[in-house]
Design an enzyme around this catalytic site. Structure first.
Site, PDB file in Angstrom:
ATOM      1  N   GLU A   1      18.912  17.283  56.397  1.00  0.00           N
ATOM      2  CA  GLU A   1      20.058  16.948  55.555  1.00  0.00           C
ATOM      3  C   GLU A   1      21.521  16.869  56.671  1.00  0.00           C
ATOM      4  O   GLU A   1      22.294  17.579  56.481  1.00  0.00           O
ATOM      5  CB  GLU A   1      20.444  17.800  54.675  1.00  0.00           C
ATOM      6  CG  GLU A   1      19.224  17.806  53.793  1.00  0.00           C
ATOM      7  CD  GLU A   1      19.034  19.167  52.786  1.00  0.00           C
ATOM      8  OE1 GLU A   1      19.784  19.760  52.701  1.00  0.00           O
ATOM      9  OE2 GLU A   1      17.913  19.108  51.954  1.00  0.00           O
TER      10      GLU A   1
ATOM     11  N   GLU B   1      24.884  19.148  46.650  1.00  0.00           N
ATOM     12  CA  GLU B   1      24.024  18.369  47.070  1.00  0.00           C
ATOM     13  C   GLU B   1      24.963  16.872  46.993  1.00  0.00           C
ATOM     14  O   GLU B   1      25.490  16.457  46.240  1.00  0.00           O
ATOM     15  CB  GLU B   1      22.975  17.958  46.122  1.00  0.00           C
ATOM     16  CG  GLU B   1      22.386  19.255  45.735  1.00  0.00           C
ATOM     17  CD  GLU B   1      21.125  19.416  46.980  1.00  0.00           C
ATOM     18  OE1 GLU B   1      21.056  18.643  47.790  1.00  0.00           O
ATOM     19  OE2 GLU B   1      20.279  20.423  46.716  1.00  0.00           O
TER      20      GLU B   1
ATOM     21  N   HIS C   1      24.236  20.930  51.101  1.00  0.00           N
ATOM     22  CA  HIS C   1      23.021  20.174  51.125  1.00  0.00           C
ATOM     23  C   HIS C   1      22.911  18.861  50.834  1.00  0.00           C
ATOM     24  O   HIS C   1      24.178  18.052  50.390  1.00  0.00           O
ATOM     25  CB  HIS C   1      21.891  20.718  50.115  1.00  0.00           C
ATOM     26  CG  HIS C   1      21.350  22.130  50.411  1.00  0.00           C
ATOM     27  ND1 HIS C   1      20.239  22.146  50.920  1.00  0.00           N
ATOM     28  CD2 HIS C   1      21.945  23.253  50.290  1.00  0.00           C
ATOM     29  CE1 HIS C   1      20.101  23.759  51.187  1.00  0.00           C
ATOM     30  NE2 HIS C   1      20.934  24.237  51.009  1.00  0.00           N
TER      31      HIS C   1
ATOM     32  N   HIS D   1      18.472  22.645  55.973  1.00  0.00           N
ATOM     33  CA  HIS D   1      17.471  21.862  55.732  1.00  0.00           C
ATOM     34  C   HIS D   1      17.870  20.748  56.832  1.00  0.00           C
ATOM     35  O   HIS D   1      18.743  19.929  56.993  1.00  0.00           O
ATOM     36  CB  HIS D   1      17.427  21.346  54.506  1.00  0.00           C
ATOM     37  CG  HIS D   1      17.105  22.430  53.539  1.00  0.00           C
ATOM     38  ND1 HIS D   1      17.205  22.166  52.173  1.00  0.00           N
ATOM     39  CD2 HIS D   1      16.018  23.028  53.517  1.00  0.00           C
ATOM     40  CE1 HIS D   1      16.535  23.170  51.413  1.00  0.00           C
ATOM     41  NE2 HIS D   1      15.766  23.597  52.235  1.00  0.00           N
TER      42      HIS D   1
END
Ligand code: 0X9
Ligand code: ZN
Length: 415
Positions: A177, A375, A299, A174
């Protein structure tokens, strides 16, 4: 006349060649809880016709949290429609441009690669090349393909001896990120240079496979044009670009938590593996899968440690109890480092439904027993624009988490 013409030409070239970075002055960021179907449907409509709004998460289901960037010209509209829907938005950021301006305090310093700033694809690749040159007997670079815009897709493999269990880390699929690749490069540097015995053990007795930048075109676009870009850069329709790489893998593809709208941030792509970035990663993984014991996806943001599967109606993996046990130990080690609190659990339960993700594919198709998504920091006060002075603390707590993870996975017989 002549000089004026030349000046005009120079100005025109300068304006057309140099991309303009989008600004977010006085854009606010609100957090919302989606509870009712009506709220979900309105937000989904808005995601398709955003008109300046920027979604940090796609509205895919009721019972999820979502952050929304609201431009100044939408303040009144936003207040009105959320009130009609019975929603109570929580203001997280008053001026998003200020957060972006605070992200890279060292961006004008020219003191080489490090972890107090974020870097371009070319800078990351040059650093990787220099490390491969410095540690030729330990590190190997593999160019496993080219991105849509023709950039190399690069993996680096670290091995001190044959027969080690394998750990695969895939970062920065992504685009926005940035902390994901910064943490991955820091980890590689520690594995190569640390004298801490726990880290030396990880380096010498495990083989490490890193993809630092899974989506290089996207990363470059976040630096040149739009800091909030998420997807790849292959055109997806006349109006829109990009596919969500983490919705494009061929395992229960389009089975919930992704969009068929080419403009959506969670667009699944027209077919599974429509993007060279995902197709080539899957091909590369196929060549190493038999040697991989653990797979991590890096992420941001939210401070979660997530386990498969993500798709709608998915069964729990057979070894789910082990996955949760390892996650609990890892989260505890992260917290002991700097006090950062991680939530762990099945990704569809603690976050939201997703299909076509890397974790699901590697576990479901290749039988990788341990597949997790990190995350990273924070919980929304900066979101994707995490200040660079948090790269090192974020990476330190991640390393401690990995040390505890590997110990527990070993104790449970996975390595
Ligand atoms: O939506 C995603 O792809 C990930 N969150 S993010 O905010 N970084 O975009 C979460 C994916 C978790 N699901 C699985 N790995 N299955
Ligand atoms: Zn992500």
């Amino acid at each position: 006349m002549k000089l004026a013409g030349v000046l005009l030409l120079i100005t025109a070239v300068a304006f057309s060649a140099r991309a303009e970075q989008a600004r977010f002055d006085n854009y606010r960021v609100y957090e919302l809880s989606i509870v009712t179907m009506e709220q979900l449907e309105v937000l989904q409509y808005l995601e398709n016709y955003p008109d300046g709004y920027i979604f940090w998460e796609s509205p895919v289901q009721t019972n999820m949290e979502l952050s929304l960037v609201v431009p100044p010209h939408k303040y009144a509209d936003f207040a009105a429609f959320t009130a009609k829907l019975g929603m109570t938005p929580r203001l997280k950021i008053k001026n998003f441009q200020e957060v972006i301006d605070n992200e890279r305090p060292n961006k004008n310093r020219r003191d080489g690669f490090g972890w107090t700033d974020y870097y371009s694809v070319a800078e990351i690749y040059a650093w990787l090349d220099s490390m491969v040159a410095q540690y030729p007997s330990i590190l190997t670079k593999k160019v496993y393909g080219q991105s849509y815009e023709g950039r190399d897709l690069v993996a680096v493999e670290l091995s001190h001896k044959t027969g080690n269990p394998g750990i695969f880390i895939e970062a920065h699929i992504h685009a926005r990120e940035w902390i994901s690749s910064a943490t991955a490069t820091w980890l590689l540097n520690e594995l190569l240079t640390s004298t801490n015995s726990a880290v030396v053990d990880l380096a010498q007795n495990y083989d490490w496979y890193f993809i630092m930048v899974s989506n290089p075109d996207g990363l470059e676009f976040t630096r040149s044009d739009n800091r909030m870009w998420r997807k790849t850069r292959q055109p997806s329709s006349i109006l829109c670009f990009g596919t969500d790489g983490n919705r494009n893998f061929d395992y229960y593809w389009r089975n919930g938590g992704s969009s068929t709208n080419a403009c959506s941030d969670t667009y699944s792509g027209p077919t599974a593996f429509s993007e060279p970035e995902t197709e080539k990663m899957a091909e590369y993984y196929g060549t190493i899968a038999s040697r991989i014991n653990v797979q991590f996806s890096f992420h941001s943001y939210g401070q979660y440690l997530l386990t498969p599967y993500g798709f709608t109606g998915a069964p729990a993996p057979d070894n789910n109890a082990d996955l949760q046990q390892i996650a609990q130990i890892t989260a505890a080690a992260i917290r002991e480092t700097h006090g950062t609190v991680y939530t762990y659990g099945n990704s569809a339960q603690v976050l939201y439904v997703t299909s076509g993700s890397t974790n699901d594919y590697f576990m479901g198709v290749h039988g990788t027993k341990l597949a997790f998504t990190f995350e990273f920091r924070d919980t929304g006060s900066s979101g994707f624009a995490l200040p660079a002075n948090q790269i090192i603390p974020n990476a330190q707590e991640t390393l401690n988490g990995l040390i505890a993870f590997v110990a527990e996975a070993k104790a449970l017989g996975y390595m």
